[in-house]
Design an enzyme around this catalytic site. Sequence first.
Site, mmCIF file in Angstrom:
data_model
loop_
_atom_site.group_PDB
_atom_site.id
_atom_site.type_symbol
_atom_site.label_atom_id
_atom_site.label_comp_id
_atom_site.label_asym_id
_atom_site.label_seq_id
_atom_site.Cartn_x
_atom_site.Cartn_y
_atom_site.Cartn_z
ATOM 1 N N ASN A 37 32.362 10.131 20.686
ATOM 2 C CA ASN A 37 31.070 9.696 20.150
ATOM 3 C C ASN A 37 31.162 9.799 18.637
ATOM 4 O O ASN A 37 31.031 10.900 18.071
ATOM 5 C CB ASN A 37 29.945 10.570 20.707
ATOM 6 N N HIS A 81 19.138 5.809 24.410
ATOM 7 C CA HIS A 81 19.365 7.016 25.220
ATOM 8 C C HIS A 81 19.684 6.640 26.671
ATOM 9 O O HIS A 81 19.424 7.410 27.599
ATOM 10 C CB HIS A 81 18.152 7.956 25.202
ATOM 11 N N HIS A 107 13.288 12.331 27.471
ATOM 12 C CA HIS A 107 14.440 12.825 26.705
ATOM 13 C C HIS A 107 13.899 13.285 25.348
ATOM 14 O O HIS A 107 13.616 12.463 24.472
ATOM 15 C CB HIS A 107 15.479 11.704 26.531
ATOM 16 N N GLY A 116 14.467 15.431 22.101
ATOM 17 C CA GLY A 116 15.347 16.137 21.180
ATOM 18 C C GLY A 116 14.968 15.725 19.778
ATOM 19 O O GLY A 116 13.828 15.333 19.524
ATOM 20 N N GLU A 164 14.645 20.584 27.670
ATOM 21 C CA GLU A 164 15.282 21.590 28.524
ATOM 22 C C GLU A 164 14.890 23.016 28.149
ATOM 23 O O GLU A 164 14.927 23.909 29.007
ATOM 24 C CB GLU A 164 16.804 21.446 28.439
ATOM 25 N N GLU A 206 25.531 13.600 28.943
ATOM 26 C CA GLU A 206 25.900 12.241 28.573
ATOM 27 C C GLU A 206 27.403 12.030 28.620
ATOM 28 O O GLU A 206 27.877 10.934 28.956
ATOM 29 C CB GLU A 206 25.338 11.924 27.190
#
Length: 397
Positions: free
Chosen positions: A7, A178, A206, A208, A331, A382
């Site tokens: 990534n 995402h 999601h 973050g 999370e 991911e």
Amino acid sequence: MTVLVLNAGSSSLKYAVVDVGAATSLASGLAERVGQPTGRLTHRGADGAPRVTERPLPDHAAALGAALDAFAEAGPDLSGVGLTAVAHRVVHGGTRFATPVRVDDGVLAAVRDLAALAPLHNPVNATGIEVARRAFPGLPHVAVFDTAFHQTLPAHAHTYAVPRQWARDHGVRRYGFHGTSHAYVSRRAAEVLGRPVADTNVVVLHLGNGASATAVAGGRSVDTSMGLTPLEGLVMGTRSGDVDPAVVAHLRRTAGLDADAVDRALNSASGMLALAGHSDLREVHRLAAAGDEAAALALDVFCHRVRRYVGAYLAVLGRTDAVVFTAGIGENDAVVRARSLAGLETLGIVVDHERNAAPSRAARVVSADGSPVAVLVVPTDEELEMARQAAELLAGG
């Protein structure tokens, strides 16, 4: 199959070696400050212990070289793990790429062409692919696109009400992002619920530094909060999320700001950073607890936006089996989870506060027994999702 997942970011290179069959990571790492005088590499081998080194990382080739050195010195030995492929994260696939693809020169050129839609991401993604193809010339390379999961959006969900030629000539439509996270988490959510993916409807949050919501019906994305770019939707660390597009013309007239200046501010100087002075939600919590009114408002705005999208996607899905939280905030932040769903009990969402507050790294249910709509926390992976998609592509020929 064992897959090296890469990534490439503008100043970073994240990597992992994934055993797809065992669904485990054999090693992972992060090269930071690429292009700066002193780079930093954190490598974790099979024992999970971090090994940190600092050395010049003038470009992504040097970053990948540092990672390969770390494998040689700290393990695991890449020649011994039987690498079968390299998977690359690419942010934008436009309408051309709805699935992962094996990289060839034509695909690489297309990734570069799509930089018009993702000028900050696709060029460096392409650079990472080029560097890795030179380092691993004998392995197949697979591009996995953030936007691909959302290519199932129906026309009424991805179409903007703007002049048709904008869409036809300039690709102006909603794409969503995402995607690898939403794909992985929605499938894991079905497993936690004990339901077939094809018969499971979930809202995935999601949350973050970047944040997005997606309505997933039977494993297919049917609506999502991010649009042409990752700016639309929820409030994020430095991005505004939804804002009246007329703000661009308004600030040009009243403040003398051009469109590029407003775009930079909405992407890099807005969100929690603008509201509370910090993009890290942990610091915003600390300030709010100390009586900082701006930080308290920032939390209210963040949770209100999440709640609004949850309500909208319950309407989109009709029957909803679960609301699922994932990523760093989703999370780990029980307060945000509880506040984002507060007041939705009449819609069938009832959080069990003891379950929600209990620390855990496992996928779990945090709703009350008998809640018509379950509330789940599902850690995203991911890298595993990218490796799995690459393996499936290559296994299919």
